[in-house]
Design an enzyme around this catalytic site. Structure first.
Site, PDB file in Angstrom:
ATOM      1  N   LYS A 219      33.376  11.570  17.986  1.00 38.02           N
ATOM      2  CA  LYS A 219      32.962  10.323  18.635  1.00 38.02           C
ATOM      3  C   LYS A 219      34.130   9.626  19.332  1.00 38.02           C
ATOM      4  CE  LYS A 219      28.751   9.386  16.051  1.00 38.02           C
ATOM      5  NZ  LYS A 219      28.017   8.468  15.124  1.00 38.02           N
ATOM      6  N   ARG A 253      28.292  14.006   8.405  1.00 36.93           N
ATOM      7  CA  ARG A 253      27.515  14.620   9.493  1.00 36.93           C
ATOM      8  C   ARG A 253      28.458  15.063  10.605  1.00 36.93           C
ATOM      9  NH1 ARG A 253      25.208  13.194  14.299  1.00 36.93           N
ATOM     10  NH2 ARG A 253      23.130  14.093  14.743  1.00 36.93           N
TER      11      ARG A 253
HETATM   12  C1  LIG Z   1      21.921  11.067  15.023  1.00 27.97           C
HETATM   13  N1  LIG Z   1      23.227  10.483  14.701  1.00 27.97           N
HETATM   14  C2  LIG Z   1      24.304  10.393  15.503  1.00 27.97           C
HETATM   15  N2  LIG Z   1      25.326   9.782  14.888  1.00 27.97           N
HETATM   16  C3  LIG Z   1      24.874   9.477  13.623  1.00 27.97           C
HETATM   17  C4  LIG Z   1      25.451   8.814  12.513  1.00 27.97           C
HETATM   18  O1  LIG Z   1      26.706   8.350  12.550  1.00 27.97           O
HETATM   19  N3  LIG Z   1      24.686   8.657  11.405  1.00 27.97           N
HETATM   20  C5  LIG Z   1      23.416   9.108  11.345  1.00 27.97           C
HETATM   21  N4  LIG Z   1      22.708   8.908  10.186  1.00 27.97           N
HETATM   22  N5  LIG Z   1      22.812   9.751  12.380  1.00 27.97           N
HETATM   23  C6  LIG Z   1      23.540   9.916  13.495  1.00 27.97           C
END
Ligand SMILES: Cn1cnc2c(O)nc(N)nc21
Length: 275
Positions: A219, A253
């Protein structure tokens, strides 16, 4: 935590692999849009150590436009159907739409990941009816405009207050306490400093008493701090994943599963040493 017929302990940090089946996803440019490559990628991430595969048909990167319900269904349902029962990992559906949640869970998804924290129409009732764990994420604004001028007096307190308000809404809708996961929403209506304040004070979010999911992979909080384009953000992504795991995040994630799993395994080892 129970994900349909799969019991998965969150006492040590787990890795969630990202599977974008969208033409405009910010980091893999939609090359996974083709169904077969998406299915191959899901298998590869599971082999590399992903305990979850998060399948999303709506790009939620800054500036992204909304996606119509049928378009989202057409993207994700065939992939979930092809993967259901074939993967050792838990399938997560990344959506805010009640109808997509329903179809996805019926097709085999066992976790709902909603960046809008069940605020869309019928989402609360649907999540309650489906009775699978749900991740409630904080976002200030909507993807199209959220990064224009994010502003907080106290970002950690305001994110926590929002998450607790959503937990209360879930309780009122009949969603079970043990089905709730929280997420501070890195990059969703946050300036650089807001993201790193949330990371540094992650124990305060963990103190709310629910499992935490975090997503910082590739990000702009990494790119802007390190002046790195998206394809050069692996080291930064592994660094923030390691910090988050060490500070108590339960699910990380990421795009880069193998590298993150290595980092998480080191954190797990250290955490297992006697005090
Ligand atoms: C779909 N998505 C993209 N970034 C995310 C994040 O930081 N958390 C969650 N739960 N979903 C995300």
């Amino acid at each position: 935590m129970q994900f349909k017929d799969k019991q998965l302990s969150l006492s040590s940090p787990r890795v969630m692999g990202i599977l974008n089946v969208t033409p405009d996803s910010f980091s893999d440019g939609g090359q996974h849009n083709a169904r077969d490559s998406a299915i191959d990628r899901a298998h590869r991430m599971a082999e590399q150590g992903a305990d979850f595969i998060d399948i999303g048909g709506e790009s939620t990167r800054p500036g992204a436009a909304d996606v119509a319900e049928q378009e989202e269904l057409d993207r994700v349902i065939p992939v979930i159907e092809a993967l259901s029962g074939q993967l050792d990992a838990v399938i997560s559906i990344d959506t805010s739409k009640a109808a997509v949640m329903k179809e996805a869970v019926n097709a085999g998804a066992a976790l709902i990941n909603d960046v809008r924290a069940l605020q869309e129409p019928d989402a609360l009732a649907m999540a309650s009816e489906l009775n699978v764990p749900v991740c409630l994420m904080h976002m200030q604004g909507q993807p199209r405009s959220m990064q224009q001028a994010p502003h907080y007096r106290d970002v950690v307190r305001e994110v926590n207050d929002f998450l607790l308000a959503r937990v209360k809404a879930c309780h009122n809708a009949g969603i079970k306490e043990q089905n709730i996961i929280l997420d501070p929403g890195f990059g969703f209506g946050k300036a650089l400093s807001h993201n790193y304040q949330l990371l540094r004070h992650l124990p305060q979010v963990a103190a709310l008493g629910y499992p935490l999911l975090v997503g910082m992979s590739r990000k702009s909080m990494i790119g802007n701090l390190l002046s790195r384009d998206v394809e050069k953000r692996l080291a930064g992504s592994v660094a923030v994943a390691t910090i988050a795991a060490h500070l108590g995040a339960n699910i990380i994630r990421v795009h880069d599963v193998e590298e993150t799993a290595d980092a998480v395994n080191i954190v797990k080892y250290i955490n297992a040493l006697e005090e």
